[in-house]
Write a protein that holds these residues in place. Structure first.
Motif, PDB file in Angstrom:
ATOM      1  N   GLU A  95       0.821  -1.203   0.000  1.00  0.00           N
ATOM      2  CA  GLU A  95       0.000   0.000   0.000  1.00  0.00           C
ATOM      3  C   GLU A  95       0.858   1.258   0.000  1.00  0.00           C
ATOM      4  OE1 GLU A  95      -0.890   1.222   4.605  1.00  0.00           O
ATOM      5  OE2 GLU A  95      -2.311  -0.138   3.636  1.00  0.00           O
ATOM      6  N   GLN A  96       0.208   2.347  -0.353  1.00  0.00           N
ATOM      7  CA  GLN A  96       0.880   3.636  -0.424  1.00  0.00           C
ATOM      8  C   GLN A  96       1.437   4.022   0.947  1.00  0.00           C
ATOM      9  OE1 GLN A  96      -0.978   6.720  -3.077  1.00  0.00           O
ATOM     10  NE2 GLN A  96      -1.329   7.634  -1.094  1.00  0.00           N
ATOM     11  N   GLN A  97       2.697   4.428   0.982  1.00  0.00           N
ATOM     12  CA  GLN A  97       3.359   4.765   2.233  1.00  0.00           C
ATOM     13  C   GLN A  97       3.250   6.269   2.523  1.00  0.00           C
ATOM     14  OE1 GLN A  97       4.988   2.100   4.083  1.00  0.00           O
ATOM     15  NE2 GLN A  97       3.698   1.070   2.557  1.00  0.00           N
ATOM     16  N   ALA A  98       3.040   6.599   3.784  1.00  0.00           N
ATOM     17  CA  ALA A  98       3.040   8.012   4.176  1.00  0.00           C
ATOM     18  C   ALA A  98       4.468   8.538   4.126  1.00  0.00           C
ATOM     19  CB  ALA A  98       2.465   8.162   5.579  1.00  0.00           C
ATOM     20  N   GLY A  99       4.630   9.711   3.516  1.00  0.00           N
ATOM     21  CA  GLY A  99       5.969  10.279   3.436  1.00  0.00           C
ATOM     22  C   GLY A  99       6.461  10.492   2.028  1.00  0.00           C
ATOM     23  N   GLY A 100       5.590  10.235   1.041  1.00  0.00           N
ATOM     24  CA  GLY A 100       5.930  10.550  -0.339  1.00  0.00           C
ATOM     25  C   GLY A 100       6.854   9.549  -0.989  1.00  0.00           C
ATOM     26  N   GLU A 101       7.573  10.030  -2.017  1.00  0.00           N
ATOM     27  CA  GLU A 101       8.404   9.175  -2.852  1.00  0.00           C
ATOM     28  C   GLU A 101       9.516   8.491  -2.048  1.00  0.00           C
ATOM     29  OE1 GLU A 101       9.382   7.468  -6.529  1.00  0.00           O
ATOM     30  OE2 GLU A 101       7.673   8.749  -6.012  1.00  0.00           O
ATOM     31  N   GLU A 102      10.108   9.192  -1.099  1.00  0.00           N
ATOM     32  CA  GLU A 102      11.200   8.601  -0.321  1.00  0.00           C
ATOM     33  C   GLU A 102      10.705   7.408   0.487  1.00  0.00           C
ATOM     34  OE1 GLU A 102      13.124  11.500   2.059  1.00  0.00           O
ATOM     35  OE2 GLU A 102      13.793  12.730   0.358  1.00  0.00           O
ATOM     36  N   ALA A 103       9.492   7.531   1.055  1.00  0.00           N
ATOM     37  CA  ALA A 103       8.931   6.426   1.831  1.00  0.00           C
ATOM     38  C   ALA A 103       8.648   5.215   0.933  1.00  0.00           C
ATOM     39  CB  ALA A 103       7.649   6.883   2.530  1.00  0.00           C
ATOM     40  N   GLN A 104       8.197   5.471  -0.294  1.00  0.00           N
ATOM     41  CA  GLN A 104       7.935   4.367  -1.232  1.00  0.00           C
ATOM     42  C   GLN A 104       9.239   3.650  -1.573  1.00  0.00           C
ATOM     43  OE1 GLN A 104       4.771   4.025  -1.087  1.00  0.00           O
ATOM     44  NE2 GLN A 104       3.842   4.816  -2.958  1.00  0.00           N
ATOM     45  N   GLN A 105      10.280   4.399  -1.859  1.00  0.00           N
ATOM     46  CA  GLN A 105      11.575   3.791  -2.168  1.00  0.00           C
ATOM     47  C   GLN A 105      12.135   3.044  -0.960  1.00  0.00           C
ATOM     48  OE1 GLN A 105      12.946   3.538  -5.080  1.00  0.00           O
ATOM     49  NE2 GLN A 105      11.521   4.895  -6.169  1.00  0.00           N
ATOM     50  N   GLY A 106      11.883   3.607   0.232  1.00  0.00           N
ATOM     51  CA  GLY A 106      12.320   2.919   1.446  1.00  0.00           C
ATOM     52  C   GLY A 106      11.633   1.574   1.616  1.00  0.00           C
ATOM     53  N   ALA A 107      10.352   1.484   1.232  1.00  0.00           N
ATOM     54  CA  ALA A 107       9.621   0.211   1.313  1.00  0.00           C
ATOM     55  C   ALA A 107      10.239  -0.822   0.387  1.00  0.00           C
ATOM     56  CB  ALA A 107       8.154   0.446   0.957  1.00  0.00           C
ATOM     57  N   ILE A 108      10.645  -0.389  -0.806  1.00  0.00           N
ATOM     58  CA  ILE A 108      11.289  -1.314  -1.747  1.00  0.00           C
ATOM     59  C   ILE A 108      12.593  -1.858  -1.161  1.00  0.00           C
ATOM     60  CG2 ILE A 108      12.384  -1.490  -4.022  1.00  0.00           C
ATOM     61  CD1 ILE A 108      10.384   0.593  -5.015  1.00  0.00           C
ATOM     62  N   GLU A 109      13.383  -0.982  -0.554  1.00  0.00           N
ATOM     63  CA  GLU A 109      14.659  -1.412   0.024  1.00  0.00           C
ATOM     64  C   GLU A 109      14.438  -2.405   1.162  1.00  0.00           C
ATOM     65  OE1 GLU A 109      17.551  -0.826  -1.234  1.00  0.00           O
ATOM     66  OE2 GLU A 109      16.569   0.356  -2.820  1.00  0.00           O
ATOM     67  N   LYS A 110      13.414  -2.161   1.983  1.00  0.00           N
ATOM     68  CA  LYS A 110      13.118  -3.095   3.081  1.00  0.00           C
ATOM     69  C   LYS A 110      12.757  -4.479   2.543  1.00  0.00           C
ATOM     70  CE  LYS A 110      11.464   0.193   6.590  1.00  0.00           C
ATOM     71  NZ  LYS A 110      10.298   0.592   7.416  1.00  0.00           N
TER      72      LYS A 110
END
Length: 309
Positions: A95-110
């Motif tokens: 799902e969409q992460q709070a915090g914008g593009e950086e949060a989305q990229q952080g989810a991918i790295e995790k």
């Protein structure tokens, strides 16, 4: 060539006798589709909902339960994991992460850290909330604008009754396509919007072919009952309509079977659209002309009668 003739020549099928039944059935199906759309909703893809999509390939058949355990505890919210075509292909939606593009990229790295190097990453897509909202809005505008443009085009080419009939058929096709996607909960994304626009064009092409013959027959048979004239016009174009639909469906079924999971939703929408578009050009567009009272020009007959007198 005879083997390619799917419809016998000079058919005399009384299509307009079944018009009322077809129209009532279509109205019921359309209303049911709208109710389902608001009650259940579409299974919106990442294009419209926002979030992160990762397609991976595992070594051997994927263990979905193990993948859920690895990714589900990362604190990323709603995570959906499913097989995607082959047994070793997996689709992960976050799902969409709070915090914008950086949060989305952080989810991918995790996720990549949790899965390690035991999988191959085939595709990664990230759609933010602003982009997903714009895509949903623009997709809706594209479909509505196409229908309005078609209304204007048919109005200028024929009469207003023909324009209304064509638009009613197109709205019917789009509505029932949305209904089938709601019932089956197939993913609805940008490729589906592209399929809807293609369906609109295909259905319009079929409808215009029938309408051209209706216009010719209106000039040719000035006193023929309108229901018989419309049925004759449909019969005159039936061979062309059926042959076009069958050849298109052959290509689409091949794509659906061998084209892979990525385009399967698009191809399914196209298959459904060809079937429902062929039906609507016969059972919806023509009866609308009869109910609206298509215009007939009697001036030539009157002039001939005066000359004969």
């Amino acid at each position: 060539m005879k083997l390619l003739k799917l419809v016998p020549a000079n058919t005399q099928i009384p299509f307009l006798r079944f018009a009322r039944m077809a129209v009532f059935a279509s109205i019921a199906a359309f209303i049911g589709s709208i109710i389902l759309f608001f009650a259940v909703g579409l299974n919106l893809g990442i294009d419209f909902r926002g979030g992160t999509l990762i397609q991976i390939q595992t070594q051997g058949p994927a263990n979905i339960g193990q993948l859920r355990d690895q990714v589900g505890g990362l604190g990323l919210g709603d995570v959906q994991i499913q097989e995607f075509g082959a047994a070793d292909e997996v689709l992960i939606r976050v799902e969409q992460q709070a915090g914008g593009e950086e949060a989305q990229q952080g989810a991918i790295e995790k996720i990549k850290e949790a899965l390690g190097s035991s999988v191959t990453y085939r595709r990664t897509e990230v759609v933010g909330p602003t982009v997903s909202g714009e895509l949903a809005r623009d997709g809706t505008i594209a479909v509505v604008a196409a229908i309005i443009a078609i209304l204007i085009y048919i109005w200028f080419r024929f009469e207003w009754q023909f324009a209304v009939g064509a638009v009613v058929a197109l709205v019917h096709d789009v509505g029932l396509t949305i209904g089938i996607f709601t019932i089956l909960q197939l993913q609805f994304d940008l490729s589906t919007i592209a399929a809807l626009l293609t369906i609109v064009g295909y259905s319009l092409n079929d409808t215009v072919v029938v309408y051209d013959r209706v216009r010719e027959n209106l000039r040719k048979y000035k006193r023929k009952p309108i229901d018989d004239l419309l049925s004759q016009s449909i019969n005159d174009t039936l061979s062309r309509t059926v042959l076009t639909s069958v050849t298109t469906l052959l290509a689409l079924f091949a794509l659906y079977t061998f084209g892979g999971e990525v385009i399967r939703g698009f191809v399914f929408a196209m298959i459904w659209g060809v079937l429902i578009g062929t039906y609507s050009s016969i059972a919806i567009a023509s009866p609308v002309l009869m109910y609206l009272g298509v215009k007939r020009d009697w001036s030539e007959d009157a002039a001939e009668e005066r000359a004969a007198g």
